[in-house]
Design an enzyme around this catalytic site. Structure first.
Site, PDB file in Angstrom:
ATOM      1  N   THR A 187      -0.582   4.447  -8.650  1.00 60.84           N
ATOM      2  CA  THR A 187      -0.618   5.404  -9.754  1.00 60.84           C
ATOM      3  C   THR A 187       0.572   6.348  -9.684  1.00 60.84           C
ATOM      4  O   THR A 187       1.004   6.741  -8.605  1.00 60.84           O
ATOM      5  CB  THR A 187      -1.933   6.213  -9.707  1.00 60.84           C
ATOM      6  N   LEU A 246      -2.801  10.791  -5.120  1.00 62.15           N
ATOM      7  CA  LEU A 246      -2.859   9.741  -6.125  1.00 62.15           C
ATOM      8  C   LEU A 246      -2.831   8.400  -5.412  1.00 62.15           C
ATOM      9  O   LEU A 246      -2.174   8.262  -4.373  1.00 62.15           O
ATOM     10  CB  LEU A 246      -1.673   9.826  -7.094  1.00 62.15           C
ATOM     11  N   ASP A 247      -3.518   7.430  -5.966  1.00 65.20           N
ATOM     12  CA  ASP A 247      -3.489   6.082  -5.446  1.00 65.20           C
ATOM     13  C   ASP A 247      -2.046   5.583  -5.399  1.00 65.20           C
ATOM     14  O   ASP A 247      -1.206   5.965  -6.219  1.00 65.20           O
ATOM     15  CB  ASP A 247      -4.337   5.192  -6.370  1.00 65.20           C
ATOM     16  N   ARG A 248      -1.751   4.706  -4.446  1.00 66.83           N
ATOM     17  CA  ARG A 248      -0.387   4.196  -4.310  1.00 66.83           C
ATOM     18  C   ARG A 248       0.136   3.616  -5.617  1.00 66.83           C
ATOM     19  O   ARG A 248       1.324   3.789  -5.962  1.00 66.83           O
ATOM     20  CB  ARG A 248      -0.352   3.113  -3.218  1.00 66.83           C
TER      21      ARG A 248
END
Length: 475
Positions: free
Chosen positions: A171, A167-169
């Site tokens: 998110t 997951l994106d940082r």
């Protein structure tokens, strides 16, 4: 006896980190997890694009975390060496096979102090609820402040957590951590295939349309360094289904009606976002998996994630916030404005509202302080506010369409009805909402072709903001 044509060549020497602090030097302060500065050594082989270039030129152009003057001084003082030895000048030419080593005093950015939630754990797998504000892997300016290292610190130094999705940082939400390689490989294969369905929850500007909204716009990576992606005809195919769960108009909606356009103009007065009253909670079902897919598609539809520091930033995209992005946009200008965020200007997640900027600037925000470290002269940043560590995007549910497993979390606080409003406190339960949507919309014949490296917004942070990942095992 080595063959004359292929003589044996000793590999270049590498250097190791002078100290590897354990346990990691964490401390909690003001709702943040912080890391005491520490020394660290990177080793990396010469990349193809570096061949024949001067050493200082490589550092100054490839890495944006520190100014060229810092790298010049590090080379002169011997903190940057080639093949284990200091170089005679900053103009030293790098050639194929060279090992470049850099020992530096690392300053990690703070992250959220929120603990990593455990949704499920068995002998093979840990299903976590990832907090927003934490990268998955050590990368760029982050090492100890990452999901991997925090979980390792909680369990043991020798334990090796194996993420199956990313997951994106910024998110939050469901992630799978394998306890051993076989389990991780099996789950990763499922996620890359067509048997795992995903549902995200987000909060967007304005009144999102009702019904199933499909966005099939292709996505192109504009700048991996800045983490910028846009809808472009020559991008990779991307498909997302959106369904509004709730809309919350502002309480003063009747007293302050929407602005109307000038007579005969067909355009609203002022900024486009000023007509976006209230906010919506939206369910997102990504069919393909492209970097920033949900964020880019929502921006294109004119309803960007409310606190997205990139795609809902008026200073970067102008009054329209990038709605319906066109091919004739000046991407160089966009990237220049984006690069200034957090450098000369506050790294603002809500700067699309001009009248809010002054108030926002008074709050804690990460930007350069003008001070430097006494040990290494690194420019120092102020602490980010807790409100800057994440965006309103949450991976709520991952489930196997064959019914073998199903993991979900509750709605995050920002998706619940605000005080004084009634609204949904959980998504409508459906047997397979994505399959139902695709069937109704006539899209069930389209094959899902997921990106092998990323799924939906499951992308790691932009490429090197500090140093390359070491080729010799120094993470």
């Amino acid at each position: 006896m080595p063959d004359d044509k292929f003589p044996f060549v000793e590999p270049p020497p590498v250097m190791i980190t002078p100290c590897d602090p354990w346990p990691p030097p964490y401390y909690l302060e003001d709702g943040l997890r912080k890391v005491e500065p520490y020394h660290f050594t990177y080793n990396t082989y010469c990349k193809e694009r570096w061949r024949g270039r001067e050493l200082l030129d490589i550092f100054a152009s490839e890495f944006r975390d520190r100014p060229a003057a810092y790298y010049e001084k590090a080379i002169i003082e011997g903190r940057v060496v080639v093949n284990g030895k200091p170089v005679p000048s900053t103009n030293h030419i790098i050639k194929n096979g060279d090992m470049i080593t850099h020992t530096l005093h690392r300053h990690e950015p703070p992250s959220t102090a929120q603990p990593i939630g455990i949704v499920h754990e068995d002998d093979d797998m840990i299903v976590i609820n990832k907090p927003a504000g934490l990268p998955v892997h050590p990368a760029g300016r982050y090492r100890f402040n990452s999901i991997i290292e925090i979980m390792r610190a909680d369990r043991s130094k020798g334990w090796n957590p194996l993420p199956c999705n990313r997951l994106d940082r910024l998110t939050s939400g469901i992630m799978f951590i394998g306890k051993h390689r076989q389990a991780a490989e099996e789950m990763s294969a499922q996620i890359r295939g067509r048997t795992v369905k995903k549902e995200y929850i987000t909060r967007v500007l304005g009144e999102f349309p009702e019904g199933e909204i499909v966005c099939e716009k292709p996505i192109l990576q504009i700048s991996p360094k800045l983490g910028l992606n846009r809808v472009r005809a020559n991008g990779k195919e991307a498909l997302t289904v959106f369904k509004r769960m709730a809309y919350y108009p502002p309480k003063d909606d009747e007293e302050q009606p929407q602005q109307k356009g000038g007579e005969g103009t067909g355009e609203p007065k002022g900024m486009a976002w000023k007509n976006m009253r209230g906010y919506s909670i939206v369910r997102c079902f990504p069919v393909t998996g492209r970097t920033h897919q949900l964020r880019v598609h929502l921006q294109f539809l004119g309803h960007p994630i409310s606190n997205d520091p990139i795609y809902a930033n008026q200073r970067v995209f102008g009054p329209s916030l990038g709605m319906g992005g066109t091919e004739d946009e000046n991407e160089e200008d966009i990237m220049s404005r984006l690069a200034r965020m957090g450098k000369e200007e506050v790294a603002d997640a809500v700067a699309y509202h001009d009248e809010m900027v002054d108030q926002y600037n008074k709050r804690k925000a990460e930007k350069m302080t003008g001070k430097t470290c006494d040990i290494c002269d690194t420019p120092l940043y102020s602490d980010p506010g807790v409100h800057e560590l994440g965006i309103y995007l949450h991976a709520r549910r991952y489930y196997c369409q064959d019914g073998n497993w199903d993991y979900e979390t509750g709605l995050p606080d920002w998706a619940l009805p605000p005080p004084g409003y009634e609204g949904a406190t959980e998504p409508t339960q459906e047997s397979d909402p994505l399959a139902i949507d695709l069937s109704k919309l006539g899209l069930d014949d389209g094959e899902d072709k997921p990106d092998e490296k990323t799924t939906a917004d499951e992308a790691s942070q932009p490429a090197s903001t500090d140093e390359p990942i070491a080729a010799s095992g120094a993470a």
